[in-house]
Design an enzyme around this catalytic site. Structure first.
Site, PDB file in Angstrom:
ATOM      1  N   ARG A 116       0.798  -1.306   0.041  1.00 29.56           N
ATOM      2  CA  ARG A 116      -0.062  -0.056   0.158  1.00 29.56           C
ATOM      3  C   ARG A 116       1.326   0.957  -0.647  1.00 29.56           C
ATOM      4  NH1 ARG A 116      -4.784   1.208   3.130  1.00 29.56           N
ATOM      5  NH2 ARG A 116      -6.075   0.122   1.648  1.00 29.56           N
ATOM      6  N   HIS A 143      -6.783   1.019  -6.613  1.00 30.48           N
ATOM      7  CA  HIS A 143      -7.152   0.321  -5.466  1.00 30.48           C
ATOM      8  C   HIS A 143      -7.409  -1.177  -6.488  1.00 30.48           C
ATOM      9  CE1 HIS A 143      -7.374  -1.531  -2.073  1.00 30.48           C
ATOM     10  NE2 HIS A 143      -8.713  -0.459  -1.383  1.00 30.48           N
ATOM     11  N   GLN A 146      -9.752  -4.289  -4.837  1.00 32.90           N
ATOM     12  CA  GLN A 146     -11.580  -3.438  -3.746  1.00 32.90           C
ATOM     13  C   GLN A 146     -12.139  -3.630  -5.429  1.00 32.90           C
ATOM     14  OE1 GLN A 146     -12.257  -1.981  -0.601  1.00 32.90           O
ATOM     15  NE2 GLN A 146     -14.289  -2.693  -1.629  1.00 32.90           N
ATOM     16  N   ASP A 234     -17.189   6.706  -2.470  1.00 33.03           N
ATOM     17  CA  ASP A 234     -16.069   6.708  -1.172  1.00 33.03           C
ATOM     18  C   ASP A 234     -16.143   8.028  -0.670  1.00 33.03           C
ATOM     19  OD1 ASP A 234     -14.080   5.811  -0.451  1.00 33.03           O
ATOM     20  OD2 ASP A 234     -12.371   6.277  -2.283  1.00 33.03           O
ATOM     21  N   CYS A 273     -15.917   1.132  -0.110  1.00 35.12           N
ATOM     22  CA  CYS A 273     -15.118   0.420  -0.050  1.00 35.12           C
ATOM     23  C   CYS A 273     -14.717   0.931   1.289  1.00 35.12           C
ATOM     24  CB  CYS A 273     -14.102   0.603  -0.802  1.00 35.12           C
ATOM     25  SG  CYS A 273     -14.170   2.559  -0.581  1.00 35.12           S
ATOM     26  N   ARG A 301     -13.302  -9.012  -0.180  1.00 36.23           N
ATOM     27  CA  ARG A 301     -11.326  -8.504   0.091  1.00 36.23           C
ATOM     28  C   ARG A 301     -11.280  -9.734   0.023  1.00 36.23           C
ATOM     29  NH1 ARG A 301      -9.809  -3.484   0.531  1.00 36.23           N
ATOM     30  NH2 ARG A 301      -8.196  -4.749  -0.499  1.00 36.23           N
TER      31      ARG A 301
HETATM   32  N1   CP Z   1     -11.742  -0.218   1.305  1.00 33.72           N
HETATM   33  C1   CP Z   1      -9.865  -0.515   2.275  1.00 33.72           C
HETATM   34  O1   CP Z   1      -9.232  -1.058   1.593  1.00 33.72           O
HETATM   35  O2   CP Z   1     -10.184  -0.122   3.207  1.00 33.72           O
HETATM   36  P1   CP Z   1      -8.810  -0.003   4.536  1.00 33.72           P
HETATM   37  O3   CP Z   1      -8.857   0.963   3.925  1.00 33.72           O
HETATM   38  O4   CP Z   1      -9.297  -0.378   5.340  1.00 33.72           O
HETATM   39  O5   CP Z   1      -7.688  -1.257   4.329  1.00 33.72           O
HETATM   40  N1  NVA Z   2     -10.330   6.402  -1.331  1.00 33.33           N
HETATM   41  C1  NVA Z   2      -9.226   5.759  -0.754  1.00 33.33           C
HETATM   42  C2  NVA Z   2      -9.985   5.230  -0.453  1.00 33.33           C
HETATM   43  C3  NVA Z   2      -9.552   3.660   0.957  1.00 33.33           C
HETATM   44  C4  NVA Z   2      -9.684   2.599   1.202  1.00 33.33           C
HETATM   45  C5  NVA Z   2      -8.648   6.656  -0.034  1.00 33.33           C
HETATM   46  O1  NVA Z   2      -7.505   6.243  -0.871  1.00 33.33           O
HETATM   47  O2  NVA Z   2      -8.474   7.049   0.950  1.00 33.33           O
END
Ligand code: CP
Ligand code: NVA
Length: 315
Positions: A116, A143, A146, A234, A273, A301
């Site tokens: 990440r 992402h 997701q 989102d 998400c 997930r």
């Molecule tokens: N949706 C998602 O990726 O959640 P987290 O940020 O908790 O991993």
């Molecule tokens: N768009 C959000 C998604 C979190 C899972 C972010 O990047 O923070």
């Protein structure tokens, strides 16, 4: 001579735009099978064939996570493998060791890397320089894990997503980019309602257009929502965004509320998400209402990522 890599043939999972429709569909089909196999059993149940026995996944987080971390840890466990979690700031990455050197070193210890990353380029560099599969667990650009879970969830509830109308109302962010890729891959129509300040990146739209994607961008959430099969939004403030106040006010007209959902088909689903901000991008009535499938989406997930891990490792 060191023989450090026991995985001779592997795939990275960096973006849905790298996959063919057949590959994406086979990952979804495997996710459905893996989910069915341990349905109703304790979460720690290992799949009987232990498809990733002796495989170790390193998970690197440069940003916070709840779902991604827990679902990947449980996914590799259920497949018979091991995981280790590294907070980016606690490693030498946080002191300036390069992504390339980190990737080469980790490739000597583990069989796969999940990252990440703050910057998508770091993910690409990790994949380019290491010698094990690298999985995108969210970057500023996309992402993809997701959206594999989202497609799995839609199909469990309503059957094939092909030719369905997916509506997005809100920020044209990283999750929206992966939906743009998914719309091409899974051959659905995607309508994005976003303010001019927060449009999805033109590069993603151009990619989709060149492949005949049925994607429209509008400033009118009602036009996007009309007769849609799936409504998605989102957070208006993603991790790393700094101008929260300005975003909340610019994106306010794009809230998914009961009035917007009323324009969708009667059997339309709602997805997010997570994490969500109730009464910002979505009202409590919608996210906790009868059309919302957010808990199935979160659970999936786990199952989608088991299939992604197997695909990455050539299983
Ligand atoms: N949706 C998602 O990726 O959640 P987290 O940020 O908790 O991993
Ligand atoms: N768009 C959000 C998604 C979190 C899972 C972010 O990047 O923070």
């Amino acid at each position: 001579m060191t023989t450090h890599n026991a995985v001779p043939k592997y795939n990275h999972f960096l973006d849905l735009s790298d996959l063919t429709t057949e590959q994406a569909q086979s990952i979804i089909a495997n996710a459905k099978r893996l989910k069915a196999e341990i349905q109703g059993r304790p979460h720690g149940t290992v799949h009987p064939e232990r498809p990733l026995q002796d495989i170790t996944l390193a998970m690197i987080f440069e940003k916070p996570s709840t779902r991604t971390r827990v679902s990947f840890e449980m996914a590799i466990h259920q497949l018979g493998g091991n995981s280790l979690v590294l907070q980016g700031g606690d490693t030498q990455l946080g002191r300036g060791e390069t992504v390339a050197d980190t990737s080469r070193v980790l490739s000597r210890f583990v069989d796969a890397i999940m990252l990440r990353a703050r910057e998508h380029d770091a993910l690409l560099e990790m994949a380019r320089t290491g010698s094990v599969p690298v999985i995108n667990a969210l970057t500023n650009w996309s992402h993809p894990c997701q959206i594999m879970a989202d497609v799995l969830t839609y199909e469990e509830h309503r059957g094939s997503i092909k030719d369905k109308i997916v509506a997005w109302s809100g920020d044209g962010n990283n999750v929206a980019v992966s939906w743009i890729h998914a719309a091409v891959l899974f051959e659905c129509e995607l309508r994005l309602a976003c303010p001019p300040e927060y449009l999805p990146p033109q590069e993603a739209l151009d990619w989709a257009e060149a492949r005949g994607g049925r994607i429209t961008v509008t400033q009118d959430p009602s036009a996007a929502a009309k007769d849609c099969d799936l409504m998605i939004t989102d957070t208006w403030v993603s991790m790393g965004d700094t101008n929260a106040e300005e975003r909340l006010s610019t994106l306010a007209p794009y809230q998914v509320n009961e009035a917007l959902m009323a324009l969708a088909k009667d059997d339309a689903l709602f997805m997010h998400c997570l994490p969500a901000h109730r009464e910002e991008e979505v009202t409590t009535g919608v996210i906790d209402g009868p059309q919302s499938v957010i808990w199935d989406e979160a659970e999936n997930r786990l199952h989608a990522q088991k299939a992604i891990l197997m695909w990455c490792l050539g299983k």
